[in-house]
Write a protein that holds these residues in place. Structure first.
Motif, PDB file in Angstrom:
ATOM      1  N   CYS A  83     -20.576  21.742  21.195  1.00  0.00           N
ATOM      2  CA  CYS A  83     -20.964  20.133  21.428  1.00  0.00           C
ATOM      3  C   CYS A  83     -20.888  19.917  23.414  1.00  0.00           C
ATOM      4  O   CYS A  83     -21.655  19.324  23.734  1.00  0.00           O
ATOM      5  N   ARG A  84     -21.193  21.232  23.915  1.00  0.00           N
ATOM      6  CA  ARG A  84     -20.519  21.088  25.912  1.00  0.00           C
ATOM      7  C   ARG A  84     -19.489  19.994  26.192  1.00  0.00           C
ATOM      8  O   ARG A  84     -20.266  19.953  27.251  1.00  0.00           O
ATOM      9  N   GLU A  85     -18.557  20.476  25.093  1.00  0.00           N
ATOM     10  CA  GLU A  85     -17.549  19.627  25.495  1.00  0.00           C
ATOM     11  C   GLU A  85     -16.462  20.658  25.328  1.00  0.00           C
ATOM     12  O   GLU A  85     -16.699  21.879  25.474  1.00  0.00           O
ATOM     13  N   ILE A  86     -15.167  20.513  25.909  1.00  0.00           N
ATOM     14  CA  ILE A  86     -14.045  21.018  25.820  1.00  0.00           C
ATOM     15  C   ILE A  86     -13.056  20.268  26.208  1.00  0.00           C
ATOM     16  O   ILE A  86     -12.220  19.032  26.538  1.00  0.00           O
ATOM     17  N   ASP A  87     -11.837  20.717  25.829  1.00  0.00           N
ATOM     18  CA  ASP A  87     -10.359  19.942  25.662  1.00  0.00           C
ATOM     19  C   ASP A  87      -9.734  21.093  26.129  1.00  0.00           C
ATOM     20  O   ASP A  87      -8.867  21.735  25.730  1.00  0.00           O
ATOM     21  N   ALA A 198     -16.166  26.024   8.497  1.00  0.00           N
ATOM     22  CA  ALA A 198     -17.771  26.886   8.217  1.00  0.00           C
ATOM     23  C   ALA A 198     -18.836  25.818   7.449  1.00  0.00           C
ATOM     24  O   ALA A 198     -19.354  25.915   7.881  1.00  0.00           O
ATOM     25  N   VAL A 199     -17.906  25.506   6.711  1.00  0.00           N
ATOM     26  CA  VAL A 199     -19.389  24.583   6.094  1.00  0.00           C
ATOM     27  C   VAL A 199     -19.389  23.456   6.466  1.00  0.00           C
ATOM     28  O   VAL A 199     -21.351  23.132   6.310  1.00  0.00           O
ATOM     29  N   LEU A 200     -18.697  22.729   7.203  1.00  0.00           N
ATOM     30  CA  LEU A 200     -18.748  21.841   8.111  1.00  0.00           C
ATOM     31  C   LEU A 200     -20.119  21.951   9.395  1.00  0.00           C
ATOM     32  O   LEU A 200     -21.375  21.317   8.460  1.00  0.00           O
ATOM     33  N   LEU A 201     -19.748  23.301   9.778  1.00  0.00           N
ATOM     34  CA  LEU A 201     -20.806  23.777  11.002  1.00  0.00           C
ATOM     35  C   LEU A 201     -22.114  24.164  10.823  1.00  0.00           C
ATOM     36  O   LEU A 201     -23.210  23.369  10.934  1.00  0.00           O
ATOM     37  N   HIS A 202     -21.900  24.531   9.502  1.00  0.00           N
ATOM     38  CA  HIS A 202     -23.508  25.680   9.309  1.00  0.00           C
ATOM     39  C   HIS A 202     -23.903  25.091   8.348  1.00  0.00           C
ATOM     40  O   HIS A 202     -25.409  25.205   7.433  1.00  0.00           O
ATOM     41  N   ALA A 203     -23.431  24.166   6.863  1.00  0.00           N
ATOM     42  CA  ALA A 203     -24.294  23.597   5.655  1.00  0.00           C
ATOM     43  C   ALA A 203     -24.680  22.265   5.532  1.00  0.00           C
ATOM     44  O   ALA A 203     -24.756  21.727   4.993  1.00  0.00           O
ATOM     45  N   THR A 204     -24.102  21.809   7.445  1.00  0.00           N
ATOM     46  CA  THR A 204     -24.691  20.264   6.417  1.00  0.00           C
ATOM     47  C   THR A 204     -24.861  19.276   7.885  1.00  0.00           C
ATOM     48  O   THR A 204     -25.544  20.261   9.024  1.00  0.00           O
ATOM     49  N   ARG A 205     -25.316  18.257   7.803  1.00  0.00           N
ATOM     50  CA  ARG A 205     -26.193  17.775   8.783  1.00  0.00           C
ATOM     51  C   ARG A 205     -25.494  17.436   9.849  1.00  0.00           C
ATOM     52  O   ARG A 205     -26.095  17.407  11.122  1.00  0.00           O
ATOM     53  N   GLY A 207     -23.376  19.898  10.884  1.00  0.00           N
ATOM     54  CA  GLY A 207     -23.106  20.769  12.064  1.00  0.00           C
ATOM     55  C   GLY A 207     -24.012  20.579  12.416  1.00  0.00           C
ATOM     56  O   GLY A 207     -24.203  21.821  13.950  1.00  0.00           O
ATOM     57  N   ARG A 208     -25.318  20.936  12.117  1.00  0.00           N
ATOM     58  CA  ARG A 208     -27.020  20.872  12.615  1.00  0.00           C
ATOM     59  C   ARG A 208     -27.060  19.728  13.539  1.00  0.00           C
ATOM     60  O   ARG A 208     -27.606  20.749  14.866  1.00  0.00           O
ATOM     61  N   ARG A 209     -26.508  18.326  13.770  1.00  0.00           N
ATOM     62  CA  ARG A 209     -26.860  17.905  14.978  1.00  0.00           C
ATOM     63  C   ARG A 209     -26.010  18.463  15.857  1.00  0.00           C
ATOM     64  O   ARG A 209     -25.891  17.592  17.247  1.00  0.00           O
ATOM     65  N   MET A 210     -24.900  19.008  15.809  1.00  0.00           N
ATOM     66  CA  MET A 210     -23.525  19.297  16.983  1.00  0.00           C
ATOM     67  C   MET A 210     -24.839  20.572  17.468  1.00  0.00           C
ATOM     68  O   MET A 210     -24.718  20.441  19.130  1.00  0.00           O
ATOM     69  N   GLY A 282     -24.327  24.116  21.880  1.00  0.00           N
ATOM     70  CA  GLY A 282     -25.859  24.819  21.578  1.00  0.00           C
ATOM     71  C   GLY A 282     -25.212  26.460  20.494  1.00  0.00           C
ATOM     72  O   GLY A 282     -26.414  26.244  19.334  1.00  0.00           O
ATOM     73  N   ALA A 283     -24.627  27.179  20.914  1.00  0.00           N
ATOM     74  CA  ALA A 283     -24.465  28.215  19.785  1.00  0.00           C
ATOM     75  C   ALA A 283     -23.452  28.732  19.489  1.00  0.00           C
ATOM     76  O   ALA A 283     -22.254  28.257  20.654  1.00  0.00           O
ATOM     77  N   GLY A 284     -23.438  29.343  18.492  1.00  0.00           N
ATOM     78  CA  GLY A 284     -21.770  30.030  18.067  1.00  0.00           C
ATOM     79  C   GLY A 284     -21.732  29.811  16.440  1.00  0.00           C
ATOM     80  O   GLY A 284     -22.537  29.383  15.596  1.00  0.00           O
ATOM     81  N   SER A 285     -20.790  30.168  15.803  1.00  0.00           N
ATOM     82  CA  SER A 285     -20.223  30.478  14.246  1.00  0.00           C
ATOM     83  C   SER A 285     -18.854  30.278  14.350  1.00  0.00           C
ATOM     84  O   SER A 285     -18.254  30.834  15.148  1.00  0.00           O
ATOM     85  N   ILE A 286     -18.232  30.171  13.418  1.00  0.00           N
ATOM     86  CA  ILE A 286     -17.152  29.530  12.745  1.00  0.00           C
ATOM     87  C   ILE A 286     -16.558  30.661  12.631  1.00  0.00           C
ATOM     88  O   ILE A 286     -15.337  31.413  12.991  1.00  0.00           O
ATOM     89  N   GLY A 287     -17.573  31.961  11.542  1.00  0.00           N
ATOM     90  CA  GLY A 287     -17.146  33.276  11.428  1.00  0.00           C
ATOM     91  C   GLY A 287     -17.257  33.860  12.381  1.00  0.00           C
ATOM     92  O   GLY A 287     -15.860  34.358  12.477  1.00  0.00           O
ATOM     93  N   GLY A 288     -17.564  33.834  13.947  1.00  0.00           N
ATOM     94  CA  GLY A 288     -17.311  34.381  14.815  1.00  0.00           C
ATOM     95  C   GLY A 288     -15.926  34.380  15.265  1.00  0.00           C
ATOM     96  O   GLY A 288     -15.315  34.911  15.486  1.00  0.00           O
TER      97      GLY A 288
END
Lengths: 337, 333
Positions: A83-87, A198-205, A207-210, A282-288
C-alpha cells in the motif's frame, strides 16, 4: 470511443491489474516466487551436502525459532509496503509490548491476560502511527522514525537499567514449546498466519483493494475505496502483529530487556523486499515473503552450523538484497538518463 | 513561499534559544562557557551528517547507510593508524574521506544509474558495510592504546578557543551552503526533488547528480568516521549503531521535506542543534537519561505535525483529492 480498449494497450501504471491470465509455464518460471523457490531448494541441498548435521529433523525444526517472530511482523509489513507505506517502528512496538506485559505480569495480571496486553499495546501503537499518517497526511517513514524513538524510549523509561523476568510458564510454553513434541508452536502460528494473510491479500476484496491503493492511491480513492481507513487498519494490524511477536519473543527468551529486538525493523523490511514486494507499492505476494523468510532462515541456520558468526549473515543478506533489485535492471540494460 | 521557510528556521532558532534559556534558569551551570562549548562540540558530527543527508533527502532520496559507512571508515582509519602510527592526521583524514566517498559512490551508482529505490539500496549497503566492519576487525575493539596521541587528540584540540571539530563543522556548513545556494549542482538537486521528470526535460543529468549526492553523503560519513573514532578513542563494530535515524530526524526537525525539493542548510543545522541541546540538557536538569529517546521521538513527531500543517503541499505517498488543482497552481506561480 465505443469499443473498450484491450487491457494490454493501457500502460499508464507501472503494474497493470488485468483479468486473470491462463497458465503459462514460461511465465511461471519468470516469476520471482519461482526463482526464490529454486534458491530455497538450492540452499537446502547445498546445506545438506556440505553440513553433516543439517538434515536432522529436530535441528531443522528448532532452526525455525530464529525467524518465526520476525516473519510474523513481515506478513503485515508486506501489506503495508504494497500500500506504499512502511513501518520503521515495529521493533519499538515489540519492545513496548514486551514491557507492557512485564508490567502487567508484575502487577498480577493472570497469565492468560498477557497476550491481550501485548496485542492491545501493539494495536494502540499502530493506531498512533496510522492516525498521524492519515490525519495529517504525513509520510509514514518520517512518522515511524519518530515513533520508534518514542516507543523504545518509553520502554527504556519504564525499564531503566532493570529487566523484567519471572514470566509465567504459559509464555514459555508458547515461546519455546512444541506441538507433538517436534514442531515449534511459533512456527505453526506463523504458518497459520501466513495462510490467513495470503487469503486476505490474494483472495478477498480487501486484498484486491490494497493492490489498487498501492498502484494508484488517487485512482483508488476516486473509485470509492476508503484509502485512509485501509491505511489506518493496516498500521493497527502491523502493530498488533508486532505485539504478538513480542509475546512470543518474550516467552522464548523469558525476559524483557531494553535492547529487545534491536534493529529488527530493517531485517523485517529486508525479508519483505527479498520476497519480491515492490518498495514502490502495488506488487508482491505473501508466498514470496514466506519463501524469502524460509530461505534466509535456512542460510542463517547453515551458517550457524558451519560456525560462521551471525554478522556475516548481514553481509550476505545485504548483498542478496542488492543483487535482487539490481539484477533485473542490469539485465534490461542500464538506464541512460 | 521562501518567506515561510525563512520563518520556520527563525522559529526553530528562537526555540533553541528559549530551550537553552529555560535549562539555564533551572541549572545555571548549563550556560557556562565550558558547557556551551561542550554542547557545540557534541553537536558537530550530527550537524555535518545532517547537512549532506539534507541534500539526499532534497532529491527525494534517503541514505540509511551513513552510520554503517561511518563505522566502516572509522574502523579502517583506526586500523590504519594502529598499523602505521607515523601517518599524519591530514593524510588519515584524506583516507577517511576517500573511503567514505567510495562507499557513497556505490550507493550513488546503484541509485543514479540503475534507477533503484534509495531506501532499498541503502538498506542493503547498510548491512553490508556494517558486516564489513566486523570482518575487518575480526570483532575486536581497536582501543586507544593502539592509536597514536596525535590521531586521538586532533578532534578535541583547540584552535582559537574552540575545538577542531567545531571548525570542521563550520567549514562543512559554509561549503554546503555555497553548494546549495550558488552552484549549478546544488540548484539541480532541488529541481530533481521538485519535479524529477521536468528536471530531466530541462537537461539535468539526474543520474550523475544523484551519483555525487550520495558520494558527498558518503564522504561526510567517512570524515565523521575518523572524527568519531578519534574523539571517543575506540573503534568497534557497533559504533554509531542506529545513528542514521538521528541524522534523518535532525533533517526532518529542520524542515527538510521527505517528499523532496524542500530543505535548507540552516534548517538541517538547527535541527541537529535542537536534538543536541535536548540530549545535553537532560542530564543537567537531572532528568533520567532514559527519557532521552522518548523525548526525541516526541520532538520528531511534533515537528513533522507542525511542518505538515504549514505545508499543505502533497507528499509522494499520500495524495489528497485536490492534487490536480494544487499542482496547476504551483506551476503557475
Amino acid at each position: 470511443m465505443n469499443a473498450p480498449l484491450p487491457a494490454s494497450d493501457i500502460t499508464t501504471s507501472r503494474y497493470t491489474i488485468g483479468e486473470r491470465k491462463g497458465f503459462r509455464f514460461r511465465e511461471l518460471m519468470g516469476r520471482w516466487e519461482t526463482l526464490l523457490g529454486l534458491l530455497f531448494i538450492m540452499v537446502f541441498i547445498a546445506n545438506s551436502v556440505l553440513l553433516p548435521n543439517f538434515f536432522d529433523f529436530y535441528n531443522l525444526a528448532d532452526s525455525t525459532f530464529n525467524f518465526s517472530e520476525k516473519a510474523l511482523i513481515a506478513l503485515p509489513m508486506a501489506l503495508l509496503i504494497i500500500c506504499r507505506e512502511i513501518d520503521i517502528s515495529v521493533s519499538g512496538i515489540l519492545a513496548l509490548s514486551s514491557v507492557a506485559m512485564g508490567l502487567a505480569n508484575h502487577y498480577g495480571v493472570p497469565p492468560q491476560g498477557l497476550l491481550f496486553v501485548a496485542l492491545a499495546t501493539g494495536t494502540a501503537c499502530g493506531f498512533l502511527n496510522g492516525f498521524l499518517v492519515t490525519r495529517f497526511a504525513l509520510p509514514s517513514i518520517v512518522v515511524t522514525i519518530g515513533s520508534v524513538s518514542l516507543f523504545r524510549g518509553l520502554s527504556s523509561v519504564i525499564l531503566g537499567d532493570q529487566a523484567f523476568t519471572g514470566y509465567p510458564q504459559l509464555l514459555a510454553d508458547w515461546g519455546q514449546g512444541y506441538f507433538f513434541e517436534v514442531i515449534p508452536r511459533e512456527f505453526v502460528v506463523l504458518i497459520v498466519f501466513a495462510i490467513v494473510f495470503a487469503v486476505l491479500l490474494h483472495a478477498t476484496r480487501w486484498g484486491r483493494r490494497m493492490f489498487a491503493i498501492g498502484n494508484n492511491p488517487v485512482a483508488a480513492q476516486f473509485s470509492g475505496i476508503a484509502v485512509d481507513r485501509y491505511r489506518l487498519a493496516l498500521f493497527m494490524l502491523t502493530g498488533a502483529m508486532a505485539g504478538l511477536a513480542g509475546y512470543f519473543l518474550t516467552g522464548r527468551i523469558g525476559s524483557t530487556r531494553p535492547n529487545i529486538a534491536l534493529g529488527w525493523e530493517l531485517e523485517v523490511i529486508t525479508m519483505v523486499i527479498l520476497g519480491g514486494v515492490s518498495i514502490a507499492g502495488g506488487a508482491g505476494s505473501i508466498g514470496g515473503v514466506l519463501l524469502a523468510v524460509l530461505t534466509m532462515g535456512m542460510v542463517t541456520y547453515g551458517l550457524a552450523l558451519a560456525n560462521v558468526p551471525g554478522i556475516i549473515m548481514t553481509i550476505i543478506v545485504g548483498v542478496l538484497l542488492l543483487i535482487t533489485i539490481a539484477l533485473p535492471r542490469l539485465l534490461r540494460g542500464m538506464n541512460r538518463a | 513561499m521562501r518567506k515561510s521557510y525563512k520563518q520556520r528556521e527563525t522559529l526553530l532558532a528562537l526555540l533553541i534559544v528559549v530551550l537553552i534559556g529555560l535549562v539555564g534558569l533551572r541549572a545555571p551551570v548549563f550556560l557556562s562557557m565550558s558547557s556551551m562549548s561542550n554542547l557545540l562540540t557534541d553537536s558537530t558530527l550530527l550537524i555535518m551528517l545532517a547537512l549532506t543527508q539534507m541534500f539526499v533527502i532534497v532529491t527525494r532520496g534517503i541514505d540509511l547507510s551513513v552510520a554503517s559507512n561511518l563505522a566502516l571508515s572509522g574502523m579502517m582509519t583506526a586500523l590504519l593508524a594502529a598499523k602505521f602510527p607515523q601517518l599524519s592526521v591530514a593524510l588519515i583524514m584524506l583516507v577517511a574521506l576517500g573511503i567514505g566517498l567510495f562507499l557513497g559512490l556505490i550507493n550513488g551508482f546503484l541509485i543514479g544509474y540503475l534507477n533503484l529505490p534509495p531506501i532499498v539500496v541503502t538498506l542493503g549497503t547498510m548491512s553490508v558495510y556494517r558486516g564489513m566492519v566486523f570482518v575487518l576487525s575480526g570483532g575486536a575493539w581497536v582501543s586507544s592504546n593502539r592509536m597514536s596521541a596525535a590521531f586521538i587528540n586532533f578532534p578535541l584540540n583547540h584552535l582559537l578557543g574552540v575545538t577542531h571539530l567545531v571548525w570542521l563543522a563550520v567549514a562543512a556548513i559554509l561549503v554546503t551552503w555555497f553548494i546549495a545556494r550558488y552552484t549549478r549542482f546544488g540548484r539541480d538537486l532541488y529541481a530533481i526533488g521538485n519535479q524529477p521528470v521536468a528536471a530531466r526535460y530541462v537537461g539535468i543529468s539526474t543520474s550523475q547528480r544523484l551519483l555525487w549526492t550520495y558520494g558527498l553523503s558518503g564522504m561526510m560519513a567517512g570524515l565523521c568516521g575518523y572524527l568519531w573514532v578519534a574523539r571517543y578513542a575506540v573503534a568497534y563494530t557497533e559504533i554509531a549503531y542506529g545513528f542514521e535515524f538521528t541524522v534523518i530526524a535532525a533533517c526532518v526537525i529542520g524542515g527538510v521535506s521527505i517528499a523532496g525539493g524542500v530543505g535548507t542548510v540552516a534548517g538541517a543545522v538547527l535541527g541537529a542543534l535542537f536534538l543536541s541541546v535536548i540530549n545535553n540538557a537532560l542530564p543537567i536538569v537531572k532528568v533520567s537519561p532514559f527519557w532521552q529517546s522518548a523525548l526525541t521521538g516526541i520532538v520528531i513527531l511534533s515537528a513533522v505535525v507542525i511542518n505538515a500543517r504549514g505545508n499543505k503541499k502533497t507528499g509522494r505517498q499520500i495524495l489528497p483529492l485536490h492534487l490536480v488543482t494544487s499542482s496547476v497552481k504551483r506551476s503557475a506561480v
